[in-house]
Design a protein around this motif. Structure first.
Motif, PDB file in Angstrom:
ATOM      1  N   ALA A 199     -30.022  61.832 -29.432  1.00 60.85           N
ATOM      2  CA  ALA A 199     -30.882  62.255 -30.550  1.00 60.85           C
ATOM      3  C   ALA A 199     -30.846  61.266 -31.709  1.00 60.85           C
ATOM      4  O   ALA A 199     -31.768  61.243 -32.538  1.00 60.85           O
ATOM      5  N   LEU A 200     -29.811  60.439 -31.761  1.00 54.41           N
ATOM      6  CA  LEU A 200     -29.622  59.517 -32.882  1.00 54.41           C
ATOM      7  C   LEU A 200     -29.897  58.058 -32.529  1.00 54.41           C
ATOM      8  O   LEU A 200     -29.822  57.182 -33.398  1.00 54.41           O
ATOM      9  N   LEU A 201     -30.228  57.788 -31.273  1.00 54.54           N
ATOM     10  CA  LEU A 201     -30.465  56.408 -30.853  1.00 54.54           C
ATOM     11  C   LEU A 201     -31.644  55.781 -31.594  1.00 54.54           C
ATOM     12  O   LEU A 201     -32.668  56.426 -31.818  1.00 54.54           O
ATOM     13  N   ASP A 202     -31.479  54.517 -31.931  1.00 57.24           N
ATOM     14  CA  ASP A 202     -32.598  53.706 -32.414  1.00 57.24           C
ATOM     15  C   ASP A 202     -33.170  53.005 -31.186  1.00 57.24           C
ATOM     16  O   ASP A 202     -32.552  52.093 -30.646  1.00 57.24           O
ATOM     17  N   ILE A 203     -34.342  53.441 -30.733  1.00 49.35           N
ATOM     18  CA  ILE A 203     -34.859  52.922 -29.460  1.00 49.35           C
ATOM     19  C   ILE A 203     -35.352  51.482 -29.559  1.00 49.35           C
ATOM     20  O   ILE A 203     -35.647  50.858 -28.533  1.00 49.35           O
ATOM     21  N   ARG A 204     -35.416  50.947 -30.763  1.00 50.47           N
ATOM     22  CA  ARG A 204     -35.802  49.547 -30.940  1.00 50.47           C
ATOM     23  C   ARG A 204     -34.608  48.660 -31.289  1.00 50.47           C
ATOM     24  O   ARG A 204     -34.779  47.481 -31.595  1.00 50.47           O
ATOM     25  N   LYS A 205     -33.423  49.239 -31.210  1.00 47.36           N
ATOM     26  CA  LYS A 205     -32.223  48.455 -31.546  1.00 47.36           C
ATOM     27  C   LYS A 205     -31.068  48.937 -30.676  1.00 47.36           C
ATOM     28  O   LYS A 205     -30.259  49.751 -31.086  1.00 47.36           O
ATOM     29  N   ASN A 206     -31.012  48.387 -29.459  1.00 48.54           N
ATOM     30  CA  ASN A 206     -29.973  48.782 -28.511  1.00 48.54           C
ATOM     31  C   ASN A 206     -29.447  47.536 -27.819  1.00 48.54           C
ATOM     32  O   ASN A 206     -30.225  46.646 -27.460  1.00 48.54           O
ATOM     33  N   ALA A 207     -28.141  47.465 -27.636  1.00 47.20           N
ATOM     34  CA  ALA A 207     -27.519  46.275 -27.057  1.00 47.20           C
ATOM     35  C   ALA A 207     -27.613  46.218 -25.537  1.00 47.20           C
ATOM     36  O   ALA A 207     -27.318  45.188 -24.933  1.00 47.20           O
ATOM     37  N   SER A 208     -28.025  47.318 -24.908  1.00 44.80           N
ATOM     38  CA  SER A 208     -28.098  47.355 -23.444  1.00 44.80           C
ATOM     39  C   SER A 208     -29.383  46.709 -22.937  1.00 44.80           C
ATOM     40  O   SER A 208     -30.488  47.134 -23.290  1.00 44.80           O
ATOM     41  N   GLN A 209     -29.252  45.711 -22.089  1.00 43.51           N
ATOM     42  CA  GLN A 209     -30.422  45.037 -21.525  1.00 43.51           C
ATOM     43  C   GLN A 209     -31.238  45.975 -20.652  1.00 43.51           C
ATOM     44  O   GLN A 209     -32.473  45.908 -20.638  1.00 43.51           O
ATOM     45  N   SER A 210     -30.549  46.855 -19.913  1.00 47.32           N
ATOM     46  CA  SER A 210     -31.293  47.762 -19.039  1.00 47.32           C
ATOM     47  C   SER A 210     -32.069  48.804 -19.860  1.00 47.32           C
ATOM     48  O   SER A 210     -33.166  49.211 -19.480  1.00 47.32           O
ATOM     49  N   PHE A 211     -31.517  49.225 -20.991  1.00 47.53           N
ATOM     50  CA  PHE A 211     -32.251  50.108 -21.897  1.00 47.53           C
ATOM     51  C   PHE A 211     -33.500  49.411 -22.412  1.00 47.53           C
ATOM     52  O   PHE A 211     -34.604  49.981 -22.406  1.00 47.53           O
ATOM     53  N   ASN A 212     -33.339  48.175 -22.857  1.00 48.54           N
ATOM     54  CA  ASN A 212     -34.461  47.423 -23.408  1.00 48.54           C
ATOM     55  C   ASN A 212     -35.519  47.132 -22.349  1.00 48.54           C
ATOM     56  O   ASN A 212     -36.718  47.052 -22.666  1.00 48.54           O
ATOM     57  N   TYR A 213     -35.098  46.979 -21.097  1.00 49.24           N
ATOM     58  CA  TYR A 213     -36.048  46.784 -20.001  1.00 49.24           C
ATOM     59  C   TYR A 213     -36.941  48.018 -19.862  1.00 49.24           C
ATOM     60  O   TYR A 213     -38.159  47.901 -19.688  1.00 49.24           O
TER      61      TYR A 213
END
Length: 225
Positions: A199-213
């Motif tokens: 609920a608190l994630l910043d979906i435009r600022k995440n260190a996980s490459q697989s998340f960003n993919y």
């Protein structure tokens, strides 16, 4: 008139479904003509060897049922106007990511369907997406072990959910295992983390490459950024 976008998401377990729901709630917030539906399974299973002989009996395991779901969804969405795609999200666990991706694509091609499918593989587990946002972890769990969180090497194969438990659960992983009488209770802990941190994630600022993919593929489909 803006084109409608419809997204089907298949994911291997309940906690993953909760996390993706939190992500998608944020993602579609400014997208009036985008709809999605999440299907959570009860485990992952293995890709069937013969995808052209598809059973109609649901095992509730993601990879076992995947050919059946892809063909069924492709048929049901075929005549719906607008942009459509299926996202398949799963953990790599101890599998080689490149080989797993290759096997998934080969299976998809064997189905001979036209609907676009994106395969998003979390390394090693989807808890890596939670650990990709330190700020969200600390907001959700103010008493979390900061030093242990800072030592985490993003998307490393170390037993990711166990590492998260060591960070956020009082007494760490061993205390969780002592307090949990069954794997169901461990599953509930995973769901709690997915709900609270997700609920608190910043979906435009995440260190996980697989998340960003995953986010990048959503952007391509929705023609964003």
């Amino acid at each position: 008139m803006e084109e409608f976008t419809y997204i089907e998401i298949l994911i291997e377990d309940k906690s993953g479904g909760i996390l993706v729901e939190k992500i998608m709630e944020k993602y579609v917030m400014d997208k009036k003509n985008t709809a999605y539906r999440i299907h959570s399974f009860k485990g992952i299973g293995k890709i069937p060897l013969k995808v052209k002989k598809i059973s109609q009996i649901k095992s509730k395991k993601l990879l076992i049922d995947l050919p059946m779901y892809l063909k069924g969804m492709s048929a049901s969405l075929e005549n719906i106007p607008g942009k459509k795609a299926i996202f398949v999200i799963l953990d790599s666990d101890d599998e080689d990511c490149a080989k797993l991706k290759k096997d998934l694509i080969q299976m998809y091609q064997g189905l001979e369907i036209s609907l676009q499918v994106f395969f998003c593989i979390a390394v090693e587990e989807m808890e890596a997406w939670l650990l990709g946002d330190n700020e969200a972890v600390l907001k959700a769990y103010p008493m979390a072990k900061k030093q242990l969180l800072q030592k985490y090497v993003q998307d490393s194969v170390i037993g990711t959910w166990e590492y998260l438990a060591d960070i956020v659960y009082k007494g760490g992983l061993q205390s969780l295992k002592r307090n949990a009488s069954s794997y169901y209770e461990i599953g509930m802990f995973k769901c709690e983390c997915a709900e609270s941190i997700g609920a608190l994630l910043d979906i435009r600022k995440n260190a996980s490459q697989s998340f960003n993919y995953f986010i990048k593929k959503l952007d391509i489909l929705c023609e964003c950024r």
